[in-house]
Design an enzyme around this catalytic site. Structure first.
Site, PDB file in Angstrom:
ATOM      1  N   LYS A 111     -43.219   5.336 -59.309  1.00 17.54           N
ATOM      2  CA  LYS A 111     -42.182   6.307 -58.918  1.00 17.54           C
ATOM      3  C   LYS A 111     -41.580   7.024 -60.113  1.00 17.54           C
ATOM      4  CE  LYS A 111     -41.112   4.713 -54.361  1.00 17.54           C
ATOM      5  NZ  LYS A 111     -40.140   4.309 -53.363  1.00 17.54           N
ATOM      6  N   LYS A 194     -52.506   4.459 -49.931  1.00 16.55           N
ATOM      7  CA  LYS A 194     -51.632   3.946 -48.874  1.00 16.55           C
ATOM      8  C   LYS A 194     -51.050   5.091 -48.039  1.00 16.55           C
ATOM      9  CE  LYS A 194     -47.534   2.559 -49.997  1.00 16.55           C
ATOM     10  NZ  LYS A 194     -46.327   1.918 -50.513  1.00 16.55           N
ATOM     11  N   LYS A 197     -44.664   7.901 -46.713  1.00 12.12           N
ATOM     12  CA  LYS A 197     -43.727   8.962 -46.324  1.00 12.12           C
ATOM     13  C   LYS A 197     -43.779  10.106 -47.312  1.00 12.12           C
ATOM     14  CE  LYS A 197     -40.277   5.524 -44.927  1.00 12.12           C
ATOM     15  NZ  LYS A 197     -39.331   4.675 -45.650  1.00 12.12           N
TER      16      LYS A 197
HETATM   17  P1  TYM Z   1     -40.304   1.078 -47.158  1.00  8.61           P
HETATM   18  O1  TYM Z   1     -39.171   1.842 -46.604  1.00  8.61           O
HETATM   19  O2  TYM Z   1     -41.193   1.725 -48.156  1.00  8.61           O
HETATM   20  O3  TYM Z   1     -41.236   0.548 -46.011  1.00  8.61           O
HETATM   21  C1  TYM Z   1     -40.704  -0.165 -44.911  1.00  8.61           C
HETATM   22  C2  TYM Z   1     -41.688  -1.212 -44.426  1.00  8.61           C
HETATM   23  O4  TYM Z   1     -42.928  -0.610 -44.040  1.00  8.61           O
HETATM   24  C3  TYM Z   1     -43.993  -1.233 -44.732  1.00  8.61           C
HETATM   25  N1  TYM Z   1     -45.023  -0.211 -45.040  1.00  8.61           N
HETATM   26  C4  TYM Z   1     -46.315  -0.340 -44.738  1.00  8.61           C
HETATM   27  N2  TYM Z   1     -46.999  -1.327 -44.127  1.00  8.61           N
HETATM   28  C5  TYM Z   1     -48.328  -1.140 -43.958  1.00  8.61           C
HETATM   29  N3  TYM Z   1     -48.988  -0.014 -44.362  1.00  8.61           N
HETATM   30  C6  TYM Z   1     -48.341   0.989 -44.982  1.00  8.61           C
HETATM   31  N4  TYM Z   1     -48.986   2.083 -45.367  1.00  8.61           N
HETATM   32  C7  TYM Z   1     -46.931   0.846 -45.196  1.00  8.61           C
HETATM   33  N5  TYM Z   1     -45.991   1.644 -45.764  1.00  8.61           N
HETATM   34  C8  TYM Z   1     -44.829   0.974 -45.661  1.00  8.61           C
HETATM   35  C9  TYM Z   1     -43.375  -1.784 -46.002  1.00  8.61           C
HETATM   36  O5  TYM Z   1     -44.148  -2.835 -46.543  1.00  8.61           O
HETATM   37  C10 TYM Z   1     -42.038  -2.252 -45.504  1.00  8.61           C
HETATM   38  O6  TYM Z   1     -42.129  -3.528 -44.906  1.00  8.61           O
HETATM   39  N6  TYM Z   1     -38.290  -1.956 -50.568  1.00  8.61           N
HETATM   40  C11 TYM Z   1     -38.494  -1.780 -49.146  1.00  8.61           C
HETATM   41  C12 TYM Z   1     -37.220  -1.795 -48.337  1.00  8.61           C
HETATM   42  C13 TYM Z   1     -36.334  -2.969 -48.561  1.00  8.61           C
HETATM   43  C14 TYM Z   1     -36.539  -4.291 -48.090  1.00  8.61           C
HETATM   44  C15 TYM Z   1     -35.414  -5.033 -48.524  1.00  8.61           C
HETATM   45  C16 TYM Z   1     -37.556  -4.889 -47.354  1.00  8.61           C
HETATM   46  C17 TYM Z   1     -35.148  -2.959 -49.232  1.00  8.61           C
HETATM   47  N7  TYM Z   1     -34.595  -4.213 -49.199  1.00  8.61           N
HETATM   48  C18 TYM Z   1     -35.293  -6.394 -48.244  1.00  8.61           C
HETATM   49  C19 TYM Z   1     -37.429  -6.243 -47.083  1.00  8.61           C
HETATM   50  C20 TYM Z   1     -36.321  -6.975 -47.526  1.00  8.61           C
HETATM   51  C21 TYM Z   1     -39.190  -0.442 -48.921  1.00  8.61           C
HETATM   52  O7  TYM Z   1     -39.108   0.448 -49.701  1.00  8.61           O
HETATM   53  O8  TYM Z   1     -39.793  -0.319 -47.749  1.00  8.61           O
END
Ligand code: TYM
Length: 336
Positions: A111, A194, A197
């Site tokens: 990032k 991957k 978004k």
């Molecule tokens: P974020 O917002 O990027 O994604 C949210 C969730 O979706 C899953 N995900 C995917 N799973 C499969 N294939 C994909 N292409 C894909 N893209 C996204 C992510 O693995 C995630 O589960 N850091 C985290 C948010 C967060 C969090 C936390 C999660 C903040 N605090 C505490 C768990 C516990 C994030 O950016 O997710």
């Protein structure tokens, strides 16, 4: 008691990866765990966000949880910034996280890009806030997609560092729950990247609110190779696009890869894609429609978030008091 914590950033379109990698698993797990599902707006601002868009995206993520079947009467749904304990604990944990641990985080490198000196401190300490999210509730399990694995390992290391520093078994070491056939959904334009978004091409992903025609068009346009579908899992190796589409089909149909392949062995992509589009529309269509209905009536969503914030604070505040006590913060009583 076993407690789940997980969250999603309100930073734009939710897509099939978020659904299959995270939200759908939460719906399945909510029967067996005390569940806390967060919309992590403080994480969102580690990169620039337009304020009005951030607010509406926060509601949209809440709507997605509810529309997909997370029960707000049974689970706690709230946005991170309504519980001050997240930021407060992140400070304490940041004080015991060596820079060397953060330097290993691949997400920061991706990032921050080439101009690393221009990246914000928040982006760098992102994983410490994520550890605080989980540990504030003493969560034992964290259901996420594959891409969050490194962050969760760090959260375990930080929990261990705190426990050792104060000679206590205060924080449980949270277990990642990464399961299903779609733990890493790939881009429809490039099976080695991957689904995300932030991909500039909307054709790379299926958004949870895409209408039926758009879903079908995106699947029809999805990159493939010229061969027919294989009859065995081994036949998917070195065919990332075929592998991704089969995994998506299997996940949506709730079957294994083998069963999906048995259905389509020898078929051309055109035939398979039609079936995949029908299946994707039948699963995502009702969820997208319900999301739109909920977003159009924001008072209902806001009431759920307010109730969730009260419940989350009720768990977080006593924990934070215990943590401050362990760390040695003086809590002076008011003079009578
Ligand atoms: P974020 O917002 O990027 O994604 C949210 C969730 O979706 C899953 N995900 C995917 N799973 C499969 N294939 C994909 N292409 C894909 N893209 C996204 C992510 O693995 C995630 O589960 N850091 C985290 C948010 C967060 C969090 C936390 C999660 C903040 N605090 C505490 C768990 C516990 C994030 O950016 O997710």
């Amino acid at each position: 008691m076993n407690r789940i914590f997980s969250g999603i950033q309100p930073t734009g379109n939710l897509h099939l990866g978020n659904y299959l990698g995270a939200i759908r698993n939460w719906v399945a797990l909510q029967k067996d765990f005390d569940c806390i599902f967060c919309i992590v707006d403080l994480h969102a601002i580690t990169l620039p966000q337009e304020p009005a868009a951030l607010r509406s995206s926060t509601r949209e993520v809440a709507a997605a949880y509810i529309a997909a079947g997370v029960d707000p009467d049974h689970c706690t749904i709230f946005n991170q910034s309504t519980v001050p304990g997240h930021s407060q604990l992140a400070w304490v944990l940041g004080c015991m996280t060596p820079l060397g641990w953060l330097n290993r985080m691949t997400q920061f490198k991706e990032k921050a890009g080439k101009q690393r000196d221009m990246a914000g401190l928040g982006l760098y300490s992102y994983p410490v806030l994520m550890a605080a999210d989980i540990l504030l509730y003493k969560a034992t399990h964290v259901p996420v997609g594959e891409d969050q694995k490194q962050h969760l390992e760090l959260a375990r290391d930080i929990a261990g560092a705190f426990n050792r520093a104060y000679g206590v078994e205060y924080f449980p070491l949270p277990e990642p729950q990464i399961f299903g056939t779609a733990t890493r959904v790939m881009s429809l334009r490039d099976g080695t990247k991957k689904m995300s978004k932030s991909d500039p091409s909307d054709y790379s992903r299926i958004n949870m609110t895409d209408d039926a025609d758009t879903v079908a068009l995106k699947i029809r346009r999805a990159k493939t190779d010229p061969l027919p579908l294989p009859d065995s899992v081994e036949g998917l190796s070195e065919r990332p696009e075929a592998e991704n589409l089969i995994d998506i089909y299997a996940a949506l149909a709730g079957v294994g890869r083998e069963a999906a392949l048995a259905e389509f062995a020898g078929a051309q992509f055109s035939q398979f894609k039609e079936r995949l589009a029908d299946l994707a529309v039948s699963v995502l269509g009702p969820i997208g429609a319900e999301m739109k209905r909920l977003v159009a009536a924001p008072d209902h969503v806001d009431a759920i978030l307010a109730r969730g914030a009260a419940r989350a604070n009720a768990v977080a505040e006593p924990h934070l008091a215990e943590i401050y006590e362990l760390v040695g913060m003086l809590r002076p009583q008011h003079a009578r």
